[in-house]
Design an enzyme around this catalytic site. Structure first.
Site, PDB file in Angstrom:
ATOM      1  N   PRO A   2      47.795  46.709  26.310  1.00 32.10           N
ATOM      2  CA  PRO A   2      47.747  48.091  26.772  1.00 32.10           C
ATOM      3  C   PRO A   2      46.920  48.212  28.053  1.00 32.10           C
ATOM      4  CG  PRO A   2      47.309  47.961  24.431  1.00 32.10           C
ATOM      5  CD  PRO A   2      47.311  46.559  24.935  1.00 32.10           C
ATOM      6  N   GLU A   3      47.380  49.020  28.975  1.00 31.62           N
ATOM      7  CA  GLU A   3      46.601  49.276  30.182  1.00 31.62           C
ATOM      8  C   GLU A   3      45.910  50.630  30.057  1.00 31.62           C
ATOM      9  OE1 GLU A   3      48.188  47.826  33.857  1.00 31.62           O
ATOM     10  OE2 GLU A   3      49.647  46.544  32.849  1.00 31.62           O
ATOM     11  N   LYS A  52      40.133  49.822  29.143  1.00 33.19           N
ATOM     12  CA  LYS A  52      40.947  49.407  28.003  1.00 33.19           C
ATOM     13  C   LYS A  52      40.216  49.544  26.673  1.00 33.19           C
ATOM     14  CE  LYS A  52      43.567  46.103  30.832  1.00 33.19           C
ATOM     15  NZ  LYS A  52      43.996  44.699  30.983  1.00 33.19           N
ATOM     16  N   ASN A 237      48.389  43.670  33.983  1.00 31.60           N
ATOM     17  CA  ASN A 237      49.404  42.928  34.721  1.00 31.60           C
ATOM     18  C   ASN A 237      50.348  43.824  35.524  1.00 31.60           C
ATOM     19  OD1 ASN A 237      48.944  40.245  34.503  1.00 31.60           O
ATOM     20  ND2 ASN A 237      50.755  39.787  33.297  1.00 31.60           N
ATOM     21  N   ARG A 330      47.739  34.482  33.650  1.00 22.50           N
ATOM     22  CA  ARG A 330      48.508  35.718  33.517  1.00 22.50           C
ATOM     23  C   ARG A 330      49.621  35.724  34.549  1.00 22.50           C
ATOM     24  NH1 ARG A 330      45.993  39.870  30.877  1.00 22.50           N
ATOM     25  NH2 ARG A 330      48.120  40.698  30.772  1.00 22.50           N
TER      26      ARG A 330
END
Length: 340
Positions: A2-3, A52, A237, A330
């Protein structure tokens, strides 16, 4: 993972449904039994997010800190009181687009990747929704109506629930978090002090200065710095890739080599994109979309991002093949022609 926009939406839903109410707490899974016993019967007094991480305050200075990590999820059941300032992009929660235009029932757009945080018509109503703001997660467990189990109250436990928070009318189940811990105010303060600025927390101007200083003193690639939660809170991301494309920045450029105005522009873009994400429930990063193009973008993430998830496809601007590489384990998507 989750962002930041998703965690803010979850915190706001807790503020609407739980703050000011006595809360029952249990740990059906058993791994949080001691913490649940401390929380049980207390009144929730505040719910807030920084980046976050989410922080739930209870009376007598007791806090619950939750970091969803890669696999964490919240499920809400019962009467879900919808915040009128927060709309679900899939149309089930009172459709509002990123330009602030309300849509009628006939114009609802249903997202196919479950990027929205809640899905519920009206307020309040009895429903059961799944809340796990990640790119891979579907939205509703029962999208076309109530699950049979929703006739029961409280609803039966499904899966490995770390903690269940329950009021007389609303239930929230947490599964698979990276962190779920009861802490004192001083411990919470130390956690927050280590986090970078969040545009929705504190003074935006002060946040910009902190971000500027943190980036320009580091000989570290900007693609790494944007993911460093001590530099700036909430970016993951998707937002990392999209913000760098929007700024025309090579992800490998050291922070200290980026002009001051470009760094300030990154922060200001994050301010805008985070607010759009909170309002719509989706990471909408393309500007100026209208009509069918806007509807496609709201329905599918593949039509609302410039470079994210587009490895090997032509750049939407110049036609160059979008590159996919790993940066600190990532995935990083970028256009080598537009970003240099």
């Amino acid at each position: 993972m989750p962002e930041g926009h998703s965690v803010h939406r979850i915190a706001r839903q807790f503020a609407r449904n739980f703050v000011g109410r006595p809360v029952g707490a249990t740990s059906p899974q058993g791994r949080f039994a001691e913490g649940a016993a401390i929380l049980d019967g207390r009144t929730m007094t505040r719910a807030e997010a920084v980046g976050k991480q989410m922080f739930l305050e209870f009376d007598e200075d007791v806090w619950l800190r939750v970091h969803l990590g890669l696999y964490g999820a919240w499920d809400f059941a019962g009467e879900i009181l919808v915040d009128p300032t927060i709309a679900s992009a899939n149309g089930r929660m009172g459709q509002t687009n990123q330009r602030g235009t309300d849509l009628s029932d006939a114009d609802r757009v249903f997202d196919d990747a479950g990027e929205n945080s809640l899905a519920s018509i009206g307020a309040p109503r009895r429903t059961r929704v799944h809340v796990r703001m990640s790119e891979q997660t579907r939205g509703l467990d029962e999208p076309d109506g109530l699950a049979a189990s929703d006739a029961e109250w409280p609803p039966p436990v499904v899966g490995q629930v770390r903690v269940r928070l329950l009021t007389e009318t609303t239930c929230a189940d947490l599964r698979g978090p990276t962190a779920c811990v009861v802490q004192r105010p001083d411990e919470i303060a130390r956690v927050i002090a280590k986090l970078g600025p969040d545009p929705l927390v504190g003074d935006v101007g002060e946040g910009e200065e902190r971000f500027l200083a943190a980036v320009r003193r580091r000989n570290v690639a900007i693609g790494q710095l944007l993911m460093d939660q001590s530099v700036v809170s909430g970016i993951g991301n998707v937002y990392r890739a999209e913000m760098l494309f929007r700024a025309g920045l090579d992800p490998h450029t050291p922070g200290k080599d980026i002009p001051e105005e470009t760094v300030r522009g990154l922060w200001r873009d994050w301010v805008v994109l985070l607010r759009i994400g909170v309002e719509t429930g989706q990471m909408m990063t393309m500007d100026g979309l209208e009509g069918d193009a806007w509807r496609r973008a709201m329905a599918s993430r593949d039509d609302r991002h410039w470079v994210y998830h587009r490895a090997g496809l032509p750049c939407r601007v110049c036609g160059t093949e979008i590159v996919l590489e790993e940066m600190q384990a990532r995935k990083l998507y970028w256009c080598p022609a537009c970003q240099r």
